[in-house]
Design an enzyme around this catalytic site. Structure first.
Site, PDB file in Angstrom:
ATOM      1  N   CYS A  11       1.614  -1.024  -0.106  1.00  0.00           N
ATOM      2  CA  CYS A  11       0.138   0.608   0.297  1.00  0.00           C
ATOM      3  C   CYS A  11       0.716   1.377   0.094  1.00  0.00           C
ATOM      4  O   CYS A  11       0.756   2.086  -0.332  1.00  0.00           O
ATOM      5  CB  CYS A  11      -0.662  -0.132   0.978  1.00  0.00           C
ATOM      6  SG  CYS A  11      -0.409  -0.306   2.730  1.00  0.00           S
ATOM      7  N   HIS A  65      -1.910   0.252   7.125  1.00  0.00           N
ATOM      8  CA  HIS A  65      -2.167   0.645   5.995  1.00  0.00           C
ATOM      9  C   HIS A  65      -2.110   2.131   5.603  1.00  0.00           C
ATOM     10  O   HIS A  65      -2.073   2.321   6.601  1.00  0.00           O
ATOM     11  CB  HIS A  65      -4.007   0.477   6.063  1.00  0.00           C
ATOM     12  CG  HIS A  65      -4.510   0.338   4.857  1.00  0.00           C
ATOM     13  ND1 HIS A  65      -3.722  -0.700   3.789  1.00  0.00           N
ATOM     14  CD2 HIS A  65      -5.469   1.635   3.934  1.00  0.00           C
ATOM     15  CE1 HIS A  65      -4.959  -0.356   2.581  1.00  0.00           C
ATOM     16  NE2 HIS A  65      -5.513   0.512   3.021  1.00  0.00           N
ATOM     17  N   ASP A  81      -7.579   4.806  -1.949  1.00  0.00           N
ATOM     18  CA  ASP A  81      -7.606   3.436  -1.790  1.00  0.00           C
ATOM     19  C   ASP A  81      -7.772   2.509  -2.314  1.00  0.00           C
ATOM     20  O   ASP A  81      -8.542   2.059  -2.459  1.00  0.00           O
ATOM     21  CB  ASP A  81      -8.237   3.682   0.491  1.00  0.00           C
ATOM     22  CG  ASP A  81      -7.907   1.859   0.521  1.00  0.00           C
ATOM     23  OD1 ASP A  81      -6.514   1.311  -0.022  1.00  0.00           O
ATOM     24  OD2 ASP A  81      -8.313   1.469   1.583  1.00  0.00           O
TER      25      ASP A  81
END
Length: 189
Positions: A11, A65, A81
């Site tokens: 991520c 995250h 996202d």
């Protein structure tokens, strides 16, 4: 502002690619962008509506995250996202409501904290040699991207500085969920 989607990587690398895309295609907008690392001291952060989730609510417990925010005006904030099943991008209120829900239903070990870093600072300072993507024997957990790891002149790897949520250390500012919402969600009056 249109941002190009990137295929699934770690991520933090997805977000790095998004920030690079803004710099190259919309350089005047980068000062309205933020990178947000989400974690906590126990490295157990529940997020709903994640593609990796198995149950009906698509709940995942991540160790950390990373998301990208575009905040062009006080009443408007979009969250990007690539791991979410929500639209890309999603307005902050919808994202917070569906992804974080509330801390009131969680034990304190699961409370989410948010390290908010201006995107231009993240691009200059963040580095990852991908060591967290390897097993203890040095083999890859999953194949790395085919482009070089993110490096700076100052560091080969400083990912831990971004993941840890000590308010007195690391880049940017650490906020709890309420502070995060207050900073980025201003309902139109």
């Amino acid at each position: 502002m249109e941002i190009t989607a990137v295929f699934r990587l770690e991520c933090e690398e997805n977000v790095h690619k998004l920030a690079q895309d803004v710099i190259s295609r919309h350089p005047n907008e980068i000062n309205k962008c933020y990178v947000v690392f989400i974690s906590n001291h126990s490295r157990t952060v529940p997020l709903w509506r994640q593609r990796a989730g198995k149950d009906e609510d698509r709940l995942v417990i991540w160790d950390y995250h990373v998301i990208f925010l575009y905040h062009p005006e006080p009443e408007k904030c979009l969250i990007y996202d690539l791991d979410s099943e929500l639209p890309f991008p999603t307005y902050v209120h919808k994202y917070v409501t569906e992804t974080f829900r509330t801390d009131h239903i969680l034990k304190p070990d699961y409370f989410r904290y948010f390290r908010v870093i201006p995107a231009n600072e993240f691009l200059k300072e963040f580095a990852s040699d991908r060591r967290h993507m390897k097993r203890s024997d040095g083999s890859w957990i999953k194949p790395p991207p085919n482009y070089p790891a993110i490096q700076t002149t100052k560091s080969d790897h400083n990912l831990e500085d971004y993941i840890q949520m000590d308010t007195s250390k690391g880049p940017g500012q650490v906020l709890n969920l309420t502070q995060f919402v207050q900073r980025f969600y201003k309902p139109a009056t």
